[in-house]
Design a protein around this motif. Structure first.
Motif, PDB file in Angstrom:
ATOM      1  N   GLY A  24       0.808  -1.204   0.000  1.00 29.91           N
ATOM      2  CA  GLY A  24       0.000   0.000   0.000  1.00 29.91           C
ATOM      3  C   GLY A  24       0.843   1.256   0.000  1.00 29.91           C
ATOM      4  N   GLY A  25       2.130   1.137  -0.343  1.00 32.80           N
ATOM      5  CA  GLY A  25       2.997   2.321  -0.372  1.00 32.80           C
ATOM      6  C   GLY A  25       2.647   3.221  -1.542  1.00 32.80           C
ATOM      7  N   ALA A  26       3.214   4.407  -1.577  1.00 31.87           N
ATOM      8  CA  ALA A  26       2.967   5.378  -2.648  1.00 31.87           C
ATOM      9  C   ALA A  26       3.566   4.863  -3.954  1.00 31.87           C
ATOM     10  N   PRO A  27       2.879   5.128  -5.092  1.00 30.44           N
ATOM     11  CA  PRO A  27       3.432   4.690  -6.379  1.00 30.44           C
ATOM     12  C   PRO A  27       4.703   5.467  -6.695  1.00 30.44           C
ATOM     13  N   ALA A  28       5.553   4.862  -7.494  1.00 31.56           N
ATOM     14  CA  ALA A  28       6.820   5.498  -7.852  1.00 31.56           C
ATOM     15  C   ALA A  28       6.544   6.764  -8.657  1.00 31.56           C
ATOM     16  N   ALA A  29       7.324   7.777  -8.395  1.00 33.99           N
ATOM     17  CA  ALA A  29       7.162   9.059  -9.098  1.00 33.99           C
ATOM     18  C   ALA A  29       7.598   8.884 -10.554  1.00 33.99           C
ATOM     19  N   PRO A  30       6.953   9.616 -11.470  1.00 27.95           N
ATOM     20  CA  PRO A  30       7.383   9.518 -12.865  1.00 27.95           C
ATOM     21  C   PRO A  30       8.824  10.013 -13.010  1.00 27.95           C
ATOM     22  N   ALA A  31       9.508   9.437 -13.974  1.00 30.95           N
ATOM     23  CA  ALA A  31      10.920   9.780 -14.163  1.00 30.95           C
ATOM     24  C   ALA A  31      11.055  11.242 -14.580  1.00 30.95           C
ATOM     25  N   ASN A  32      12.055  11.910 -14.051  1.00 35.31           N
ATOM     26  CA  ASN A  32      12.350  13.288 -14.426  1.00 35.31           C
ATOM     27  C   ASN A  32      13.451  13.234 -15.482  1.00 35.31           C
ATOM     28  N   CYS A  33      13.101  13.577 -16.702  1.00 35.25           N
ATOM     29  CA  CYS A  33      14.024  13.457 -17.820  1.00 35.25           C
ATOM     30  C   CYS A  33      14.513  14.818 -18.299  1.00 35.25           C
ATOM     31  N   ASP A  34      14.487  15.802 -17.409  1.00 40.90           N
ATOM     32  CA  ASP A  34      14.908  17.147 -17.801  1.00 40.90           C
ATOM     33  C   ASP A  34      16.351  17.170 -18.292  1.00 40.90           C
ATOM     34  N   GLN A  35      17.209  16.442 -17.629  1.00 36.96           N
ATOM     35  CA  GLN A  35      18.624  16.431 -18.016  1.00 36.96           C
ATOM     36  C   GLN A  35      18.794  15.848 -19.421  1.00 36.96           C
ATOM     37  N   GLN A  36      18.064  14.773 -19.694  1.00 39.68           N
ATOM     38  CA  GLN A  36      18.163  14.158 -21.013  1.00 39.68           C
ATOM     39  C   GLN A  36      17.570  15.075 -22.092  1.00 39.68           C
ATOM     40  N   VAL A  40      19.429  16.653 -25.387  1.00 45.74           N
ATOM     41  CA  VAL A  40      18.910  16.550 -26.756  1.00 45.74           C
ATOM     42  C   VAL A  40      18.866  17.933 -27.404  1.00 45.74           C
ATOM     43  N   THR A  41      18.386  18.918 -26.669  1.00 42.87           N
ATOM     44  CA  THR A  41      18.300  20.283 -27.202  1.00 42.87           C
ATOM     45  C   THR A  41      19.688  20.809 -27.560  1.00 42.87           C
ATOM     46  N   ALA A  42      20.644  20.590 -26.679  1.00 42.01           N
ATOM     47  CA  ALA A  42      22.017  21.040 -26.950  1.00 42.01           C
ATOM     48  C   ALA A  42      22.616  20.298 -28.139  1.00 42.01           C
ATOM     49  N   ALA A  43      22.354  19.008 -28.223  1.00 44.38           N
ATOM     50  CA  ALA A  43      22.880  18.208 -29.336  1.00 44.38           C
ATOM     51  C   ALA A  43      22.247  18.630 -30.657  1.00 44.38           C
ATOM     52  N   GLU A  44      20.957  18.971 -30.646  1.00 46.19           N
ATOM     53  CA  GLU A  44      20.293  19.444 -31.866  1.00 46.19           C
ATOM     54  C   GLU A  44      20.917  20.753 -32.341  1.00 46.19           C
ATOM     55  N   LYS A  45      21.180  21.646 -31.405  1.00 42.76           N
ATOM     56  CA  LYS A  45      21.789  22.941 -31.756  1.00 42.76           C
ATOM     57  C   LYS A  45      23.191  22.723 -32.332  1.00 42.76           C
ATOM     58  N   ALA A  46      23.986  21.900 -31.663  1.00 41.41           N
ATOM     59  CA  ALA A  46      25.349  21.632 -32.135  1.00 41.41           C
ATOM     60  C   ALA A  46      25.324  20.964 -33.505  1.00 41.41           C
ATOM     61  N   ASN A  47      24.386  20.061 -33.709  1.00 41.74           N
ATOM     62  CA  ASN A  47      24.283  19.364 -34.989  1.00 41.74           C
ATOM     63  C   ASN A  47      23.905  20.330 -36.107  1.00 41.74           C
ATOM     64  N   LYS A 146      18.997  11.351 -27.960  1.00 35.24           N
ATOM     65  CA  LYS A 146      17.579  11.013 -28.157  1.00 35.24           C
ATOM     66  C   LYS A 146      17.268   9.631 -27.603  1.00 35.24           C
ATOM     67  N   GLN A 147      18.200   8.690 -27.753  1.00 34.48           N
ATOM     68  CA  GLN A 147      17.996   7.346 -27.223  1.00 34.48           C
ATOM     69  C   GLN A 147      17.943   7.377 -25.700  1.00 34.48           C
ATOM     70  N   LYS A 148      18.833   8.153 -25.081  1.00 36.35           N
ATOM     71  CA  LYS A 148      18.827   8.251 -23.613  1.00 36.35           C
ATOM     72  C   LYS A 148      17.524   8.875 -23.124  1.00 36.35           C
ATOM     73  N   ALA A 150      14.617   8.706 -24.694  1.00 34.48           N
ATOM     74  CA  ALA A 150      13.582   7.688 -24.894  1.00 34.48           C
ATOM     75  C   ALA A 150      13.654   6.629 -23.785  1.00 34.48           C
ATOM     76  N   ASP A 151      14.885   6.235 -23.423  1.00 36.15           N
ATOM     77  CA  ASP A 151      15.068   5.248 -22.349  1.00 36.15           C
ATOM     78  C   ASP A 151      14.552   5.799 -21.026  1.00 36.15           C
ATOM     79  N   CYS A 152      14.795   7.081 -20.783  1.00 37.55           N
ATOM     80  CA  CYS A 152      14.363   7.704 -19.527  1.00 37.55           C
ATOM     81  C   CYS A 152      12.852   7.734 -19.436  1.00 37.55           C
ATOM     82  N   ARG A 153      12.186   7.979 -20.555  1.00 31.96           N
ATOM     83  CA  ARG A 153      10.734   8.110 -20.572  1.00 31.96           C
ATOM     84  C   ARG A 153      10.017   6.766 -20.489  1.00 31.96           C
ATOM     85  N   LYS A 154      10.728   5.674 -20.622  1.00 30.75           N
ATOM     86  CA  LYS A 154      10.104   4.334 -20.551  1.00 30.75           C
ATOM     87  C   LYS A 154       9.653   4.030 -19.150  1.00 30.75           C
TER      88      LYS A 154
END
Length: 154
Positions: A24-36, A40-47, A146-148, A150-154
């Motif tokens: 009956g414990g609290a459900p796990a918090a959704p993953a925080n993927c802000d760092q990932q 991605v944003t930085a990699a898109e700009k550099a690309n 982008k893969q990291k 996507a993995d974080c959001r799973k």
């Protein structure tokens, strides 16, 4: 039953329920993927920047190659004219010799220009290759980011 046995049974059942996830414990918090996402944003700009730089360098290479080819054609044409005038100068007088010398000087000048453009083309090719390599590396980094994410959001 003794109270010790009841306590032992309760403890065992409680442990089994907790182990089964029924605590009956609290459900796990959704993953925080802000760092990932930031990666991605930085990699898109550099690309984007690397791809633009590579395209600019490739455009410069094409321009230099075109100029070099034109200069080579002009030098070849001037060399042929100098040879013709040299043959005429052998049969003619001072005027033909002067024309021949002038044509030879022009031919030499154009050959020097064409040679200089060969060096410039080599430098432009190196810059274009380096730019394309960097663009390929940033594209790979973007794919990994982008893969990291996507993995974080799973």
């Amino acid at each position: 039953m003794s109270s010790t046995r009841l306590a032992l049974i309760a403890l065992t059942l409680g442990g089994a329920l907790l182990a089964a996830g029924c605590g009956g414990g609290a459900p796990a918090a959704p993953a925080n993927c802000d760092q990932q996402q930031t990666a991605v944003t930085a990699a898109e700009k550099a690309n984007t920047e690397a791809d633009a730089a590579a395209k600019t360098a490739e455009g410069k290479l094409a321009e230099v190659n075109k100029t070099k080819d034109t200069a080579n054609a002009e030098a070849d044409k001037a060399s042929e004219k100098a040879k013709e005038l040299h043959e005429k100068a052998k049969k003619g007088g001072a005027a033909q010799a002067a024309d021949s010398a002038e044509a030879a000087a022009k031919s030499a000048d154009l050959m020097a220009k064409a040679t200089g453009l060969i060096v410039e083309a080599m430098e432009a090719r190196e810059k274009a290759e380096a730019g394309r390599t960097k663009a390929n590396e940033t594209a790979k980094a973007l794919t990994e980011a982008k893969q990291k994410l996507a993995d974080c959001r799973k």
